[in-house]
Design an enzyme around this catalytic site. Structure first.
Site, PDB file in Angstrom:
ATOM      1  N   THR A 115     -89.573 -48.172  19.636  1.00 39.48           N
ATOM      2  CA  THR A 115     -88.293 -47.486  19.522  1.00 39.48           C
ATOM      3  C   THR A 115     -87.551 -48.074  18.333  1.00 39.48           C
ATOM      4  O   THR A 115     -87.012 -49.176  18.411  1.00 39.48           O
ATOM      5  CB  THR A 115     -87.462 -47.646  20.806  1.00 39.48           C
ATOM      6  N   LYS A 190     -86.241 -39.952  20.707  1.00 43.24           N
ATOM      7  CA  LYS A 190     -86.389 -41.088  21.611  1.00 43.24           C
ATOM      8  C   LYS A 190     -85.048 -41.805  21.819  1.00 43.24           C
ATOM      9  O   LYS A 190     -84.656 -42.112  22.954  1.00 43.24           O
ATOM     10  CB  LYS A 190     -87.432 -42.051  21.049  1.00 43.24           C
ATOM     11  N   LYS A 258     -79.651 -52.724  21.533  1.00 42.61           N
ATOM     12  CA  LYS A 258     -80.213 -52.354  20.224  1.00 42.61           C
ATOM     13  C   LYS A 258     -80.360 -50.844  20.114  1.00 42.61           C
ATOM     14  O   LYS A 258     -79.986 -50.239  19.103  1.00 42.61           O
ATOM     15  CB  LYS A 258     -81.554 -53.068  20.040  1.00 42.61           C
TER      16      LYS A 258
END
Length: 310
Positions: A115, A190, A258
């Site tokens: 990711t 995503k 994050k």
């Protein structure tokens, strides 16, 4: 259009073809990566994984994965999969001072299942193309349990021939969705999908806290909602885990933070505010500051409970 063809044989495993003979390199053997590499090896594929700690080698070999602490052992791979935590880790693995990109032969495909940001994905594409290498973005939705059960949703984008070459791998790990030719598209989907989960966890945590303070059973509420209007895996699985206080990490709070920051950066580029995601960012920062950084992002429910005095 989403391409969700998922051909399987009567045993529930993907149909195999000549691509099964490809040598697969794997970098990023955390909880997710280990489950994914083990499943690929169980299909009879040649999987060689790079690990930093020698003590992991025997455990991985028991799973059918050939493990090494020597990165050059991956140089003859046909496809190298990365399942790493962030942009910097992926970039450094291939293009850093000890990166492997210069030693890979032309035609090798980097299947990036991490990711990461769309900017990093675009830069990786250019660097690989300059070296005559392929690049496919294929981030996944799912936790380690889903990875072990081959129930990941794999979002794939890249040149059609490269995506097709990797198709038997992504099908083996779950359900493949080919969404376009630009790898950055997969990374954007995503990140935004993760925001749907993150905001759901925040709301679930707030609601469970209200119910507990009012003396009602939160599991009853979750059962009613997931049996009617919110019949989704996210609400069912995470709702029960949140109520039980089960915070064993799949995605830790710092990694979730994050992802939230990357999504907010994408929203800023688009000129499209996401205020609810901003709330999740602040709650994750609070949880980490309170010492919950080693817990799963379901611990957003713990933050809600603590702030209510429970």
């Amino acid at each position: 259009m989403l391409d969700d063809i998922d051909e399987r044989n009567t045993n529930g495993n993907p149909q195999v073809d000549s691509r099964m003979s490809s040598k697969i390199g794997f970098i990023g053997l955390g909880l997710m990566g280990t489950a994914m590499a083990a499943n690929l090896a169980a299909d009879g594929r040649k999987v060689s994984a790079y690990v930093r700690r020698p003590e992991r080698i025997n455990d991985l070999r028991a799973l059918g994965v050939s493990a090494t602490t020597h990165r050059p052992d991956l140089f003859d791979s046909d496809i190298i999969i990365t399942m790493l935590p962030d942009d910097a880790a992926v970039r450094d693995t291939f293009f850093g001072s000890f990166g492997i990109a210069e030693s890979l032969r032309p035609g090798t495909i980097h299947l990036s299942m991490s990711t990461i940001s769309t900017g990093a994905s675009a830069a990786l594409l250019l660097e690989h193309e300059r070296r005559g290498q392929g690049y496919v973005a294929a981030p996944v939705f799912g936790n380690p349990d889903a990875a072990r059960a081959r129930q990941l949703a794999v979002i794939v984008a890249g040149k059609p021939e490269s995506c097709e070459h990797c198709r038997s791998l992504t099908d083996s790990l779950g359900k493949t969705f080919v969404i376009g030719t630009d790898p950055a598209q997969a990374n954007l989907l995503k990140l935004l999908g993760n925001m749907m989960t993150a905001t759901a966890l925040e709301v679930l945590g707030e609601i469970v806290t209200v119910l507990r303070k009012r003396g009602q059973d939160p599991q009853q509420f979750v059962d009613i909602m997931t049996g009617t209007m919110f019949d989704s895996r996210v609400h069912k699985n995470y709702g029960s885990r949140l109520i039980a206080g089960s915070y064993k990490p799949g995605l830790t709070m710092p990694l979730a933070l994050k992802d939230v920051r990357l999504a907010l950066a994408e929203a800023e580029l688009a000129g499209a505010p996401m205020p609810s995601v901003g709330v999740v960012r602040d709650r994750l920062i609070t949880g980490i500051a309170r010492g919950h950084g080693g817990l799963d992002w379901t611990a957003l429910g713990m933050v809600a409970s603590e702030e209510a005095g429970l």
